[in-house]
Design a protein around this motif. Structure first.
Motif, mmCIF file in Angstrom:
data_model
loop_
_atom_site.group_PDB
_atom_site.id
_atom_site.type_symbol
_atom_site.label_atom_id
_atom_site.label_comp_id
_atom_site.label_asym_id
_atom_site.label_seq_id
_atom_site.Cartn_x
_atom_site.Cartn_y
_atom_site.Cartn_z
ATOM 1 N N ALA A 4 0.839 -1.199 0.000
ATOM 2 C CA ALA A 4 0.000 0.000 0.000
ATOM 3 C C ALA A 4 0.870 1.243 0.000
ATOM 4 O O ALA A 4 0.587 2.221 -0.697
ATOM 5 C CB ALA A 4 -0.929 -0.005 1.211
ATOM 6 N N ARG A 5 1.925 1.219 0.758
ATOM 7 C CA ARG A 5 2.837 2.366 0.823
ATOM 8 C C ARG A 5 3.540 2.573 -0.524
ATOM 9 O O ARG A 5 3.666 3.689 -1.008
ATOM 10 C CB ARG A 5 3.865 2.138 1.939
ATOM 11 N N ALA A 6 3.964 1.466 -1.146
ATOM 12 C CA ALA A 6 4.628 1.550 -2.448
ATOM 13 C C ALA A 6 3.668 2.084 -3.502
ATOM 14 O O ALA A 6 4.047 2.905 -4.343
ATOM 15 C CB ALA A 6 5.160 0.183 -2.857
ATOM 16 N N ALA A 7 2.423 1.646 -3.484
ATOM 17 C CA ALA A 7 1.419 2.126 -4.440
ATOM 18 C C ALA A 7 1.174 3.613 -4.234
ATOM 19 O O ALA A 7 1.014 4.363 -5.198
ATOM 20 C CB ALA A 7 0.124 1.345 -4.284
ATOM 21 N N GLN A 8 1.163 4.029 -2.984
ATOM 22 C CA GLN A 8 0.958 5.450 -2.694
ATOM 23 C C GLN A 8 2.165 6.270 -3.150
ATOM 24 O O GLN A 8 2.015 7.349 -3.711
ATOM 25 C CB GLN A 8 0.735 5.630 -1.197
ATOM 26 N N ASP A 9 3.342 5.750 -2.939
ATOM 27 C CA ASP A 9 4.559 6.474 -3.299
ATOM 28 C C ASP A 9 4.719 6.629 -4.807
ATOM 29 O O ASP A 9 5.180 7.644 -5.288
ATOM 30 C CB ASP A 9 5.794 5.771 -2.733
ATOM 31 N N ASN A 10 4.331 5.618 -5.588
ATOM 32 C CA ASN A 10 4.532 5.712 -7.034
ATOM 33 C C ASN A 10 3.314 6.264 -7.767
ATOM 34 O O ASN A 10 3.297 6.331 -8.985
ATOM 35 C CB ASN A 10 4.973 4.369 -7.627
ATOM 36 N N GLY A 11 2.287 6.655 -7.038
ATOM 37 C CA GLY A 11 1.143 7.300 -7.661
ATOM 38 C C GLY A 11 0.173 6.356 -8.339
ATOM 39 O O GLY A 11 -0.548 6.765 -9.238
ATOM 40 N N SER A 12 0.120 5.103 -7.926
ATOM 41 C CA SER A 12 -0.793 4.166 -8.581
ATOM 42 C C SER A 12 -1.942 3.720 -7.683
ATOM 43 O O SER A 12 -2.756 2.931 -8.104
ATOM 44 C CB SER A 12 -0.020 2.937 -9.061
ATOM 45 N N GLY A 13 -2.020 4.226 -6.479
ATOM 46 C CA GLY A 13 -3.086 3.827 -5.563
ATOM 47 C C GLY A 13 -4.297 4.718 -5.699
ATOM 48 O O GLY A 13 -4.369 5.605 -6.554
ATOM 49 N N PRO A 14 -5.314 4.478 -4.853
ATOM 50 C CA PRO A 14 -6.528 5.293 -4.916
ATOM 51 C C PRO A 14 -6.276 6.764 -4.625
ATOM 52 O O PRO A 14 -6.976 7.627 -5.125
ATOM 53 C CB PRO A 14 -7.447 4.689 -3.856
ATOM 54 N N GLY A 15 -5.260 7.062 -3.868
ATOM 55 C CA GLY A 15 -4.911 8.450 -3.587
ATOM 56 C C GLY A 15 -4.448 9.179 -4.836
ATOM 57 O O GLY A 15 -4.624 10.383 -4.967
ATOM 58 N N ALA A 16 -3.866 8.430 -5.771
ATOM 59 C CA ALA A 16 -3.393 9.039 -7.013
ATOM 60 C C ALA A 16 -4.568 9.515 -7.856
ATOM 61 O O ALA A 16 -4.495 10.555 -8.503
ATOM 62 C CB ALA A 16 -2.549 8.044 -7.799
ATOM 63 N N VAL A 17 -5.656 8.769 -7.835
ATOM 64 C CA VAL A 17 -6.849 9.163 -8.587
ATOM 65 C C VAL A 17 -7.417 10.447 -8.009
ATOM 66 O O VAL A 17 -7.769 11.373 -8.737
ATOM 67 C CB VAL A 17 -7.902 8.032 -8.580
ATOM 68 N N ARG A 18 -7.476 10.501 -6.695
ATOM 69 C CA ARG A 18 -7.986 11.707 -6.030
ATOM 70 C C ARG A 18 -7.078 12.901 -6.333
ATOM 71 O O ARG A 18 -7.557 13.998 -6.607
ATOM 72 C CB ARG A 18 -8.094 11.485 -4.527
ATOM 73 N N ALA A 19 -5.769 12.687 -6.295
ATOM 74 C CA ALA A 19 -4.838 13.772 -6.579
ATOM 75 C C ALA A 19 -5.007 14.253 -8.013
ATOM 76 O O ALA A 19 -4.976 15.452 -8.276
ATOM 77 C CB ALA A 19 -3.406 13.322 -6.332
ATOM 78 N N ALA A 20 -5.201 13.337 -8.943
ATOM 79 C CA ALA A 20 -5.402 13.716 -10.345
ATOM 80 C C ALA A 20 -6.700 14.499 -10.495
ATOM 81 O O ALA A 20 -6.758 15.486 -11.238
ATOM 82 C CB ALA A 20 -5.409 12.483 -11.236
ATOM 83 N N ASP A 21 -7.745 14.073 -9.809
ATOM 84 C CA ASP A 21 -9.025 14.787 -9.860
ATOM 85 C C ASP A 21 -8.884 16.185 -9.265
ATOM 86 O O ASP A 21 -9.391 17.156 -9.829
ATOM 87 C CB ASP A 21 -10.109 14.022 -9.098
ATOM 88 N N ASP A 22 -8.182 16.288 -8.143
ATOM 89 C CA ASP A 22 -7.952 17.594 -7.510
ATOM 90 C C ASP A 22 -7.160 18.504 -8.438
ATOM 91 O O ASP A 22 -7.451 19.691 -8.566
ATOM 92 C CB ASP A 22 -7.204 17.433 -6.188
ATOM 93 N N ARG A 23 -6.170 17.927 -9.101
ATOM 94 C CA ARG A 23 -5.342 18.706 -10.026
ATOM 95 C C ARG A 23 -6.185 19.186 -11.208
ATOM 96 O O ARG A 23 -6.074 20.343 -11.621
ATOM 97 C CB ARG A 23 -4.192 17.844 -10.511
ATOM 98 N N ASP A 24 -7.040 18.303 -11.736
ATOM 99 C CA ASP A 24 -7.908 18.687 -12.859
ATOM 100 C C ASP A 24 -8.871 19.793 -12.452
ATOM 101 O O ASP A 24 -9.105 20.730 -13.221
ATOM 102 C CB ASP A 24 -8.701 17.475 -13.363
ATOM 103 N N GLU A 25 -9.429 19.698 -11.246
ATOM 104 C CA GLU A 25 -10.334 20.741 -10.749
ATOM 105 C C GLU A 25 -9.593 22.067 -10.585
ATOM 106 O O GLU A 25 -10.121 23.126 -10.929
ATOM 107 C CB GLU A 25 -10.950 20.316 -9.412
#
Length: 57
Positions: A4-25
């Motif tokens: 889970a930590r590795a997925a978060q660090d490389n931007g492939s986890g569920p947090g990455a989707v939220r970050a991309a959505d926040d960036r798009d907004e």
């Protein structure tokens, strides 16, 4: 836990989707703001030209 930590660090986890959505907004908000400011600048340029002509009289 490490996966889970590795997925978060490389931007492939569920947090990455939220970050991309926040960036798009944020990009959309900034684009709207930029367009609004460009319109304001255009109006101010026209007003400046108008008053410059009026002061020459």
């Amino acid at each position: 836990m490490k996966k889970a930590r590795a997925a978060q660090d490389n931007g492939s986890g569920p947090g990455a989707v939220r970050a991309a959505d926040d960036r798009d907004e944020e990009l959309e908000r900034l684009r709207k703001l930029t367009a609004e400011q460009a319109k304001t600048i255009d109006v101010l340029k026209k007003a400046t030209a108008f008053f410059a002509k009026e002061s020459d009289r």
